[in-house]
Design an enzyme around this catalytic site. Structure first.
Site, PDB file in Angstrom:
ATOM      1  N   HIS A 120       0.876  -1.171   0.000  1.00 39.26           N
ATOM      2  CA  HIS A 120       0.000   0.000   0.000  1.00 39.26           C
ATOM      3  C   HIS A 120       0.924   1.234   0.000  1.00 39.26           C
ATOM      4  CE1 HIS A 120      -2.662   3.003   1.921  1.00 39.26           C
ATOM      5  NE2 HIS A 120      -3.673   2.265   1.515  1.00 39.26           N
ATOM      6  N   ASP A 197       3.214  -4.852   7.875  1.00 33.48           N
ATOM      7  CA  ASP A 197       1.968  -4.092   7.707  1.00 33.48           C
ATOM      8  C   ASP A 197       0.817  -5.093   7.769  1.00 33.48           C
ATOM      9  OD1 ASP A 197      -0.289  -2.836   6.843  1.00 33.48           O
ATOM     10  OD2 ASP A 197       0.605  -1.936   5.050  1.00 33.48           O
ATOM     11  N   GLN A 200      -4.491  -5.257   6.699  1.00 38.99           N
ATOM     12  CA  GLN A 200      -5.557  -6.071   6.101  1.00 38.99           C
ATOM     13  C   GLN A 200      -5.752  -7.404   6.807  1.00 38.99           C
ATOM     14  OE1 GLN A 200      -7.806  -5.374   3.827  1.00 38.99           O
ATOM     15  NE2 GLN A 200      -7.039  -3.317   3.455  1.00 38.99           N
ATOM     16  N   LYS A 223     -10.367  -0.954  10.542  1.00 36.22           N
ATOM     17  CA  LYS A 223     -10.503  -2.111   9.652  1.00 36.22           C
ATOM     18  C   LYS A 223     -10.843  -3.380  10.425  1.00 36.22           C
ATOM     19  CE  LYS A 223      -7.176  -0.451   6.199  1.00 36.22           C
ATOM     20  NZ  LYS A 223      -8.003   0.007   5.095  1.00 36.22           N
ATOM     21  N   CYS A 362      -4.818   2.665  -3.577  1.00 33.29           N
ATOM     22  CA  CYS A 362      -3.569   3.151  -2.967  1.00 33.29           C
ATOM     23  C   CYS A 362      -2.453   2.129  -3.157  1.00 33.29           C
ATOM     24  CB  CYS A 362      -3.739   3.465  -1.488  1.00 33.29           C
ATOM     25  SG  CYS A 362      -4.973   4.727  -1.190  1.00 33.29           S
TER      26      CYS A 362
END
Ligand code: C6P
Length: 406
Positions: A120, A197, A200, A223, A362
């Site tokens: 991202h 990261d 998600q 999220k 993104c």
């Protein structure tokens, strides 16, 4: 069969009182159960006060709730120490914090940062800024067009010059789940630090930072059923201890004189200003909600929905699905319909009450690799149903039929 009581779950989300809504944009942000909304409302209604400051009952209660939220986060990712949990505004701020407070201070020309083409923008741009300012070289693990990382040259990409490897766990475009442990082991072999990261993956997959032995990990509350404006940076305590503050102000100081200031202990050293109290309490309630249902059950249900969705979408003429050919993936499908611009398609779907994201998500380097400017992305979470996937398929087929008659 699903171990989730979907009717009960859907009844927990006030937004689904609107029966016509088919919300398939959870990778952008998830809807909120009333348990989270109520926890935030209860704080504002019944024990609202600033934390770490007042010696009065309300402030003590607020401070306890805020601290309890941090402990829930630590337990959720199996961090051994709550001081490893820094509250930020989201994944983006968490990455920037490390880019400013660790990378700019410790890296020099000749050093290398390794990321992937799957990132991202939030895990690309902060390192590009570091590279511009310090002369560090930014390198990329390439992706294959099937939506997986090309790790065939990892031995050449990770060298003694590599000081940081920062990698996305689950792609927000393909849904691909990357082999994080394998990458961390490689990074450790050259003593590089690792940053994951998990924006998600955190709502879908159990994460154990001690098992991974990663140095940093980031995610966003919004999220994972929590409020906006709150995110997490996990960092090993010895690393956080060694880093200088990201921002200056209240809460992050120990003492201030006209000549000099000294810093508070971690994690407060990185939390300048009045903290995100309501948001942290809401995030704690979101974690309680997820734990009650069970992340393993949520993961299993997400995989079940994905299999059904892939099967149904593959019956739509002219539909190209990106990724999902090999390897493990979860909850996200990106696709395009031949001859229809993704933004137009998203509007057609919206007319049938179906909310999906259209754009580059993104992740423009992925779009470049796929040779497209944008895609449609449907993403699922624990409140979605097979019936909704049928509606998506039917609406797509209706669009195909409409365009074929033009
Ligand atoms: N992706 C999406 O629709 P923030 O905005 O800081 O909460 O999260 C940034 C971020 C970082 N990494 C990954 C893998 C992400 O998916 C996101 C946010 C959203 O895909 C909004 S662009």
């Amino acid at each position: 069969m699903s171990k989730l009581d979907i009717n009960k779950i859907r009844s927990d989300f006030p937004i689904f009182a609107d029966k016509s809504l088919v919300y398939l944009d959870s990778a952008a942000t998830t809807q909120k159960p009333k348990q989270v909304i109520d926890a935030v409302s209860d704080f504002y209604s019944n024990y609202y006060a600033n934390v770490h400051r007042g010696i009065y009952d309300l402030s003590i209660k607020a401070t306890e709730a805020y601290h309890s939220a941090r402990k829930k986060v630590a337990n959720f990712i199996n961090a051994s120490d709550w001081r490893s949990i820094v509250f930020t505004s989201g994944t983006t701020e968490s990455i920037n914090l490390v880019a400013y407070s660790w990378a700019r201070k410790n890296l020099h020309k000749g050093d290398e940062i390794l990321i992937t083409e799957m990132e991202h923008h939030s895990n690309i741009v902060p390192w590009q800024l570091v590279a511009e300012e310090t002369g560090v070289t930014l390198k990329y693990i390439p992706i294959n067009t099937d939506g997986t990382l090309d790790l065939s040259n990892i031995g050449e990409l990770i060298t003694n010059k590599t000081k940081l490897v920062s990698v996305i766990h689950q792609s927000n475009v393909f849904g691909t789940i990357n082999p994080i442990k394998e990458i961390i082991v490689k990074a450790k072999s050259v003593n590089a630090l690792t940053f994951i990261d998990a924006a998600q993956s955190i709502p879908h997959s159990p994460i154990n930072v001690q098992d991974w032995d990663c140095d940093f990990l980031a995610f966003s509350g919004h999220k994972m059923l929590g409020p906006t404006g709150i995110g997490v940076l996990y960092g090993k305590t010895e690393l956080l201890d060694s880093m200088t503050p990201f921002m200056g102000g209240g809460d992050m100081i120990n003492s201030v004189t006209m000549a000099k200031s000294t810093w508070n202990d971690i994690p407060y050293k990185f939390e300048a200003g009045t903290p995100k109290i309501a948001q942290a309490i809401g995030l704690g309630a979101a974690i309680d909600y997820i734990n009650e249902i069970g992340l393993a059950n949520i993961h299993e249900y997400g995989k079940h929905l994905l299999i059904i969705a892939l099967e149904k979408l593959r019956t739509v003429d002219g539909l190209t699905i990106y990724g999902h050919k090999v390897g493990e993936s979860c909850s996200v499908i990106s696709f395009n319909l031949e001859g229809v611009h993704p933004h137009d398609l998203a509007q057609f779907l919206d007319q049938d009450g179906i909310a999906v994201r259209a754009g580059h998500h993104c992740a423009q380097p992925i779009m470049d690799k796929l040779g497209v400017s944008s895609t449609i992305r449907a993403s699922f979470y624990l409140y979605n149903t097979e019936k909704e996937i049928n509606k998506l398929r039917d609406s797509l087929k209706k669009t195909v039929s409409f365009f074929s008659k033009l």
